[in-house]
Scaffold this active site. Structure first.
Site, PDB file in Angstrom:
ATOM      1  NE  ARG A 175      -2.856   3.225   0.523  1.00 48.41           N
ATOM      2  CZ  ARG A 175      -2.149   4.328   0.260  1.00 48.41           C
ATOM      3  NH1 ARG A 175      -0.916   4.274  -0.181  1.00 48.41           N
ATOM      4  NH2 ARG A 175      -2.677   5.518   0.451  1.00 48.41           N
ATOM      5  CG  LEU A 188      -3.711   8.060   9.523  1.00 45.41           C
ATOM      6  CD1 LEU A 188      -4.976   8.746   9.024  1.00 45.41           C
ATOM      7  CD2 LEU A 188      -3.911   7.567  10.938  1.00 45.41           C
ATOM      8  N   PRO A 189      -0.778   4.221   8.112  1.00 45.43           N
ATOM      9  CG  PRO A 189       0.833   2.852   9.098  1.00 45.43           C
ATOM     10  CD  PRO A 189       0.169   4.197   9.210  1.00 45.43           C
ATOM     11  CG  HIS A 190      -4.629   2.488   4.835  1.00 47.74           C
ATOM     12  ND1 HIS A 190      -3.986   3.709   4.892  1.00 47.74           N
ATOM     13  CD2 HIS A 190      -5.159   2.416   3.599  1.00 47.74           C
ATOM     14  CE1 HIS A 190      -4.145   4.340   3.744  1.00 47.74           C
ATOM     15  NE2 HIS A 190      -4.842   3.575   2.931  1.00 47.74           N
ATOM     16  CB  ALA A 191      -2.522  -3.299   4.502  1.00 48.98           C
TER      17      ALA A 191
END
Length: 154
Positions: free
Chosen positions: A50, A64-67
């Protein structure tokens, strides 16, 4: 949406400054595995995948890392406060010290976006961020996030 649905108290940590974004993602993946039973390797790979699309450092010291990941039924989160900010490659070039990672089911769709918007609204509040930066106890950090999100629920 309620923070207690996204973030378990055990998934809140305070760590030193990671040597790299990859090392930070390893830490997030390990916490996600320990608390939610996710495969740490898959979580790390999905976060990096991502991130390769564009930085998830949203500014003002927040990332705000997200996957999307296989093996999840619901969206879950990991919050990490860094003792020393580090260069995350954020949009505003500011170093990051507050990181909220979200892991969503591969086919989450709107649920994932709602969770991301919810967390973003919470961490966009300068007063919330100031309280988080002024505390280093994981349970206190969880309480701050939980009470802040309740006041933003409307």
């Amino acid at each position: 949406m309620d923070m207690s649905c996204l973030l378990k108290a055990e998934a809140v940590r305070v760590i030193g400054s990671p040597s790299s974004k990859k090392r930070l993602f390893q830490e997030l993946g390990e916490v996600a595995q320990a608390v939610y039973g996710l495969n740490a390797g898959a979580a790390i790979d999905c976060l990096q995948e991502r991130e390769s699309l564009g930085p998830t450092g949203v500014g003002h010291g927040v990332a705000l890392p997200h996957a999307r990941i296989d093996g999840r039924d619901t969206v879950c989160g990991v919050f990490v406060k860094l003792e020393r900010p580090f260069d995350y490659g954020s949009v505003d070039k500011a170093p990051v010290d507050l990181v909220f990672a979200l892991f969503a089911p591969r086919d989450a769709g709107v649920e994932h976006l709602k969770a991301l918007a919810y967390v973003s609204r919470t961490l966009r509040d300068p007063a919330v961020c100031a309280k988080l930066r002024a505390n280093s106890e994981p349970l206190t950090l969880h309480a701050i996030l939980s009470s802040a999100s309740k006041s933003k629920a409307a």
